[in-house]
Motif scaffolding. Sequence first.
Motif, PDB file in Angstrom:
ATOM      1  N   ALA A1189     -16.839 -50.961 -26.807  1.00  0.00           N
ATOM      2  CA  ALA A1189     -17.286 -49.624 -27.196  1.00  0.00           C
ATOM      3  C   ALA A1189     -16.101 -48.663 -27.180  1.00  0.00           C
ATOM      4  CB  ALA A1189     -18.380 -49.137 -26.248  1.00  0.00           C
ATOM      5  N   THR A1190     -16.153 -47.626 -28.023  1.00  0.00           N
ATOM      6  CA  THR A1190     -15.095 -46.609 -28.019  1.00  0.00           C
ATOM      7  C   THR A1190     -15.241 -45.704 -26.795  1.00  0.00           C
ATOM      8  OG1 THR A1190     -16.421 -45.105 -29.354  1.00  0.00           O
ATOM      9  CG2 THR A1190     -14.987 -46.627 -30.529  1.00  0.00           C
ATOM     10  N   GLN A1191     -14.301 -44.783 -26.658  1.00  0.00           N
ATOM     11  CA  GLN A1191     -14.259 -43.910 -25.482  1.00  0.00           C
ATOM     12  C   GLN A1191     -15.095 -42.648 -25.720  1.00  0.00           C
ATOM     13  OE1 GLN A1191     -11.834 -44.877 -27.484  1.00  0.00           O
ATOM     14  NE2 GLN A1191     -10.050 -45.654 -26.398  1.00  0.00           N
ATOM     15  N   TYR A1192     -16.206 -42.757 -26.398  1.00  0.00           N
ATOM     16  CA  TYR A1192     -17.029 -41.613 -26.779  1.00  0.00           C
ATOM     17  C   TYR A1192     -17.393 -40.779 -25.549  1.00  0.00           C
ATOM     18  CZ  TYR A1192     -20.775 -38.959 -29.040  1.00  0.00           C
ATOM     19  OH  TYR A1192     -21.556 -37.959 -29.534  1.00  0.00           O
ATOM     20  N   GLY A1193     -17.071 -39.463 -25.621  1.00  0.00           N
ATOM     21  CA  GLY A1193     -17.373 -38.565 -24.519  1.00  0.00           C
ATOM     22  C   GLY A1193     -16.258 -38.405 -23.514  1.00  0.00           C
ATOM     23  N   TRP A1194     -15.151 -39.136 -23.687  1.00  0.00           N
ATOM     24  CA  TRP A1194     -14.034 -39.085 -22.754  1.00  0.00           C
ATOM     25  C   TRP A1194     -12.808 -38.504 -23.463  1.00  0.00           C
ATOM     26  CZ3 TRP A1194     -14.043 -41.684 -17.720  1.00  0.00           C
ATOM     27  CH2 TRP A1194     -15.287 -42.230 -17.393  1.00  0.00           C
ATOM     28  N   CYS A1195     -11.790 -38.202 -22.702  1.00  0.00           N
ATOM     29  CA  CYS A1195     -10.503 -37.759 -23.243  1.00  0.00           C
ATOM     30  C   CYS A1195      -9.443 -38.769 -22.818  1.00  0.00           C
ATOM     31  CB  CYS A1195     -10.146 -36.369 -22.735  1.00  0.00           C
ATOM     32  SG  CYS A1195      -8.725 -35.631 -23.574  1.00  0.00           S
ATOM     33  N   MET A1196      -8.609 -39.211 -23.767  1.00  0.00           N
ATOM     34  CA  MET A1196      -7.655 -40.293 -23.509  1.00  0.00           C
ATOM     35  C   MET A1196      -6.243 -39.736 -23.404  1.00  0.00           C
ATOM     36  SD  MET A1196      -6.696 -43.608 -25.835  1.00  0.00           S
ATOM     37  CE  MET A1196      -5.498 -42.727 -26.833  1.00  0.00           C
ATOM     38  N   PHE A1197      -5.504 -40.192 -22.368  1.00  0.00           N
ATOM     39  CA  PHE A1197      -4.096 -39.864 -22.181  1.00  0.00           C
ATOM     40  C   PHE A1197      -3.318 -41.171 -22.194  1.00  0.00           C
ATOM     41  CE2 PHE A1197      -6.639 -36.641 -20.071  1.00  0.00           C
ATOM     42  CZ  PHE A1197      -6.166 -35.480 -20.644  1.00  0.00           C
ATOM     43  N   LYS A1198      -2.616 -41.440 -23.297  1.00  0.00           N
ATOM     44  CA  LYS A1198      -1.929 -42.721 -23.503  1.00  0.00           C
ATOM     45  C   LYS A1198      -0.785 -42.890 -22.506  1.00  0.00           C
ATOM     46  CE  LYS A1198      -0.488 -46.337 -26.030  1.00  0.00           C
ATOM     47  NZ  LYS A1198       0.701 -46.656 -25.281  1.00  0.00           N
ATOM     48  N   LEU A1199      -0.682 -44.096 -21.917  1.00  0.00           N
ATOM     49  CA  LEU A1199       0.404 -44.425 -21.002  1.00  0.00           C
ATOM     50  C   LEU A1199       1.556 -45.055 -21.766  1.00  0.00           C
ATOM     51  CD1 LEU A1199      -1.708 -45.988 -18.101  1.00  0.00           C
ATOM     52  CD2 LEU A1199      -0.764 -43.690 -18.206  1.00  0.00           C
ATOM     53  N   ARG A1200       2.757 -44.930 -21.235  1.00  0.00           N
ATOM     54  CA  ARG A1200       3.923 -45.551 -21.855  1.00  0.00           C
ATOM     55  C   ARG A1200       3.851 -47.059 -21.656  1.00  0.00           C
ATOM     56  NH1 ARG A1200       7.882 -42.012 -23.346  1.00  0.00           N
ATOM     57  NH2 ARG A1200       7.769 -39.913 -22.461  1.00  0.00           N
ATOM     58  N   LEU A1201       4.116 -47.800 -22.729  1.00  0.00           N
ATOM     59  CA  LEU A1201       4.157 -49.262 -22.654  1.00  0.00           C
ATOM     60  C   LEU A1201       5.511 -49.697 -22.146  1.00  0.00           C
ATOM     61  CD1 LEU A1201       2.719 -51.959 -23.361  1.00  0.00           C
ATOM     62  CD2 LEU A1201       3.889 -51.869 -25.553  1.00  0.00           C
ATOM     63  N   PRO A1202       5.579 -50.535 -21.115  1.00  0.00           N
ATOM     64  CA  PRO A1202       6.881 -51.006 -20.615  1.00  0.00           C
ATOM     65  C   PRO A1202       7.678 -51.663 -21.712  1.00  0.00           C
ATOM     66  CG  PRO A1202       5.140 -51.603 -19.101  1.00  0.00           C
ATOM     67  CD  PRO A1202       4.465 -51.064 -20.323  1.00  0.00           C
ATOM     68  N   SER A1203       8.997 -51.428 -21.707  1.00  0.00           N
ATOM     69  CA  SER A1203       9.868 -51.890 -22.786  1.00  0.00           C
ATOM     70  C   SER A1203       9.899 -53.395 -22.910  1.00  0.00           C
ATOM     71  CB  SER A1203      11.292 -51.364 -22.580  1.00  0.00           C
ATOM     72  OG  SER A1203      11.810 -51.818 -21.338  1.00  0.00           O
ATOM     73  N   LYS A1204       9.714 -54.117 -21.777  1.00  0.00           N
ATOM     74  CA  LYS A1204       9.833 -55.579 -21.861  1.00  0.00           C
ATOM     75  C   LYS A1204       8.509 -56.253 -22.204  1.00  0.00           C
ATOM     76  CE  LYS A1204       8.970 -56.871 -17.018  1.00  0.00           C
ATOM     77  NZ  LYS A1204       9.518 -57.610 -15.886  1.00  0.00           N
ATOM     78  N   THR A1205       7.465 -55.473 -22.415  1.00  0.00           N
ATOM     79  CA  THR A1205       6.183 -56.041 -22.774  1.00  0.00           C
ATOM     80  C   THR A1205       6.130 -56.278 -24.270  1.00  0.00           C
ATOM     81  OG1 THR A1205       5.154 -54.847 -20.959  1.00  0.00           O
ATOM     82  CG2 THR A1205       3.693 -55.701 -22.665  1.00  0.00           C
ATOM     83  N   ASN A1206       5.609 -57.424 -24.677  1.00  0.00           N
ATOM     84  CA  ASN A1206       5.439 -57.716 -26.101  1.00  0.00           C
ATOM     85  C   ASN A1206       4.208 -56.985 -26.600  1.00  0.00           C
ATOM     86  OD1 ASN A1206       5.182 -58.720 -28.656  1.00  0.00           O
ATOM     87  ND2 ASN A1206       5.399 -60.874 -28.087  1.00  0.00           N
TER      88      ASN A1206
END
Length: 1355
Positions: A1189-1206
Amino acid sequence: MSGSSVLKDGHSMIEEYGCDLDQLSEGDVVGVMRSSNGELHFFVNGIDQGTAATDIPAGVYAVIDMYGKCAQVSIIESTDNRVSVAAPNSTPSEVAHQLANEFLAQLSSQIVNDLTRTTEALTLAGDALHSNERLTFHERCGSLVKLSNGRRTGERRRPLDEFNNGVVMTNRPLKDDELFEIRLDRLVDKWSGSIEVGITTHNPSAIDFPATMTNMRSGTIMMSGCGILTNGKGTRREYGQYNLDALAEGDRIGLIRKSNGSLHYFINGVDQGMASNTCPPTVWGVVDLYGMAVKVTILDRNDPNYHHMVNSRRPERQRVPRQFTDPFDEDNSADDEVERLCFHTRCGTHASVVNSGRTAHRPNALDDFNNGVVLTNRHVRPNEIFEVCIDKMVDKWAGSIEIGLTLHSPENLEFPSTMTNIRSGTWMMTGNGVMYNGTTVMDDYGQNLDRLKAGDRVGVVRKETGTVHFFVNGIDQGAAASNVPENVYGVIDLYGQAAQATIIDQSDSLSIQDMDLSSLTDTDLLLFHQIHGSNSAIINGGRTAVRPSATGEFNDAIVMSNRPLRDNELFEVIIEKMVDRWSGSIEAGLFHSGVTLIKPEDLEFPNTMTDIEYDTWMLSGSAIMQDGSTIKNGYPLDLDSVSVGCRIGMMRCSDGTLHYFLNGTDQGVACYDIPPGVWAVIDLYGQCGQVSITSGSGIMPPDNNTINRTIVEHPNFNSPVSSAECHRFSHCCGKNIQLTSNGRTASRSNHFNHALVFSSDPLKKDEVFEIKIEKLCKQWSGSLRIGLTSMAISDTTPVSAVPLSSLELTSKPTWIVSSSDVKKSGVTIKENYTPSLDRLEVGNKVGIGRSQDGTMHLYLNGENLGIAASNIPKNVFAVIDLYGMVESVSVVSSVSMVTDSTSTTPSVESETGHQISLPLDRDQDQDTASVSVPEFHCNHGKNILLSNGNQTVERVSSYNQAIAVTNKPLVKNQLFRVRIDKLNTRWSSSLMIGYLGFSPEKYTFPVSATAIKKSCVVIQADQVYSSGSKIKEHYGRNLDKLQIGDTVGILVDDDNSLHLYISGVDQGVAARDIPCPCHGLVDLYGQCEQVTIVTEDNVVSVTQTYVEDREKADIDDAIKEKVHRPIVEQSSILRHCEYQNLCLRIKAQLSLPDGYFDTSLHVCYCETCHKLRGEELYHRKGDPPKQYATQYGWCMFKLRLPSKTNGWSVYEKWHVAYFGSKIENLRKILDTGDLHSTGEVVNGGSVLLPQPPVFTEKSQPDGTSVNKIFLSPTLKYTGANEFSPKHKVIDPKTRKVHHVRVAFQVYVKPGSYKVGPQSIGANEPIDPEISNNEIEWSTKERGSVLLHSLLMRVE
């Protein structure tokens, strides 16, 4: 049964059942049984654990999974079975008895046969170990191997159909210090990988030969590629100086097991060093004829014919045509004199042969396009390259040159209109296909000949094996045909655009034959170093560097020179191969070159050379970089525009300056103070796939040293007033400006504008650029304007790039103080900042500077007037507009001038004693500049009609071929948008919008935008395409649902990210790394028949939109500017989403470090924002796809993806889930990047951060504890009180009381979690689309969960 749970089809049925299998030890017994009534029972040490399942069908197989700690198990025979069956009717079935008996019988027979054969083999081995028998291949070998030449030659049969099953071994064990050497006789170009050589303890008489020797898991050491594998696992990634996959026919590979147990390899007689020091005493030599390797022969140094055998294959050493004379070849004898290859004078009716038979042309190329067939005057010899250079082309026709071989003689051939009409004995390459007797046999072969330009080369060769290869610019395109008979003529067809071509004599190609090679030593010759990046290879004796998997990898391909450059020594390479796969920044960053103080032996190669932060100078695009940071933009050589055949050179001169060269022409000083002893470095990045060192490399004689000329041309570098101490103006300035006094005085010659001047170099932190007013002319209104710009400025920037006034500097972020106001890119962001500059007098001083905190300050007669603007990037230039009454100024500051908020380094009063009056005065001059209005380009799709001053486009027929692009490149942070005027419901689909990353001047547009294969990003419906390939789904609002009157736009932000706007609402980032410049694109496809460019309020500054918010909330400028995006329509600006603003204020109260968040991706999913974007409530993602399900009703704050993660692999293949959290656990989770950290006993690791060794659910050692975490594909479950309890907060703005819940959106690895029913006691369905029986996911495995974003819900 897993652990203490019972699972059916991957889903947990019983959580606690019997003993825990994870606690078993060696010697424990585990069993499984299906009873006659269909019940399933598990047994542990003979004890029935009870009924695990019922209704088990008949005919099921038993299965075990040796997972984690379990490494070996054995079946217990029925006679020794300690399992007691409780029920008399639960005995094994007759089918099970029969299967077990058959298995045991086969196993016993196999063991007896193996023991017998092994005993015989060991007896023979013992005898052979002391034998003086000559080394040959053993008669037992791989299933596809054919032995010949007294078993000294091995060959893999059907090499074009099979690539493995080619293992051969020596007839006896190798003696101590005995050389086992083979010669590579034949290669095929069809496969990847090549020969592998090594030793094994397995006797060839007893071994079951594997498909490839690297499958052996015991007693085997092999060299494969450039690495060493022991028992099938890599033990040394980089070994020696050669890659076996890059060897050519005739090369030799040898190995010696020394008496001390060490193993050494030899390539062409050169010891590569110790590969292993733990070799057992009795080993056999083994060769794997894998991939390209087809045939080898054992060499014996005691054989009198050894030297003849070594040199006999020398003519075929290179599988690509030689472009250099090899000074290390042992056989330098000249070939016999043969007739020179020329064109035959008898040719097609529209062709003619000139230049003593060396050149063919179509004299009337603009009047006709065919009948240009020309053949060679004699047969093309085996291994002889027939190569031509395209001298002249015309743009009138389609198609281009075609080349090939034919059995027809020029004397007897009835020349056709085009050679592809010949129906016998002819092999031709046309376009990017291969035709045999007029029929296409290969559709997608090599580089497209129709895209070649004048100066490009194309060739063909028939090898002595009968295989035909084509070459483009010296690059082998691979095998095109086989079994081609001898006595073939070369043929070219000057078709279409190709108007003239000349035969290239191979003796005239690039070589170093003019050098005195006898005087060269290994340290004299400039080559590539054998230590290089993991995705690169060095071939051609160290002269060529290649990225073998250029279409699969774009970085990790750094190569360096084999020694430091000497003073005035030119290091020059030619680009031989490029690939069109990569787009975005990869396409813009074609080729990186530079110099470094770091020795290759000491360098830990990064992904790209610009990542190194010390002792490195690089040219990337047109930017000069030092230690990873840009120090100068706009260098004359732009590596983004080079192509195949271009020569790139670099030189450190004796005066310490670094110069670059393009095709032998000096591009000027790149940077100064380069220390001696630097290595040249090349980064085969992005599209650049192969380069070779040219014969132009070497020390330049004094009379050719361009540095002397540079100093003469620019005497200001050595002027009496040292430019190292005093500021000066750049030679790039407005057309009405005259510079005098070595660039320190600027005067406007006439009129009132076209008088921009810039600082010659970017300002350093806390550096002030100050000028003095020298002359005024009161007949004009308006006055001086001063500020900072991020526009790249150099002395060679053309005047055409300079606008008529500073207010038109909008292509790059620019901050200008005009009168008493501050403007950013032409838009006012602060009023009444300073006393009006219209009141300046002669002798007054004005300065501008950037502080180390990123703020811009203005100085009047030495007084700091405070912050004029913030968030000023590094590497900005001072810009002064001698506008209106100010006609002349001079520089009075120096490079060493540093100031802070309390400093008064600039002079406090003018030399004339006049002070500027300081009353608040808002009088301003009238801006004489006009804002540029966007229009559509005159080159467009064939069904397009332009009107309304080229601002309206209409599709006049059909449903496609209606692409239109803007006539000028897009400006950053300036929204390009169109309004839909007309729709036709007869068709399906609708408008597409995006950008074009190249000039549309001469481009022929395809039927739709998604068919553009060059640099282009297009948004269609809710999908994003890059160069024709889909890169994103479920993005934003569906464009196919737009109605008449809706507006659609795109914007490129400061981070080079592309945003889509629908009716003024930002849909988020559609694509990143957008090239600059780029053109806006619309495709009137399907229903959309007409659009018009919207021009009003097209530019709105981020700072302007939020300056009041920033002053009232007292929040850091950088955060506010990053969080919000520039929007156009005030009625729909996202800052007016009260729910998102409320979440932002509450998040600020939590004091979470900003470094954890990607501030460019904060998305609100409240009801209003969700409807505006038109998103679906449920999606599917992962491999296999899983609904969430989507995040309906919430507010999203994107986190930084670690550089070594694919990131690509995770986002495409992992499943989306949510984790409910308490507020007090947020900081700990963000600090560790691990959901297990909320209550664990010992520290662990995760995929996010470098940590101590990690353990999975089944592999943790005793004394550790890994918590089980609970996830769900819907926030309606993890957002419940049991997982995410409410927390009371007070809104700092309204002082109202709210309750907040927090959660994390995560990506979870498929197969690492268990799916089970809800555990919170719900009696009703929690989510209408997700069953209560599958709503709870649980996992103990570390590293299987990746944090994506923080979610917040305020109630």
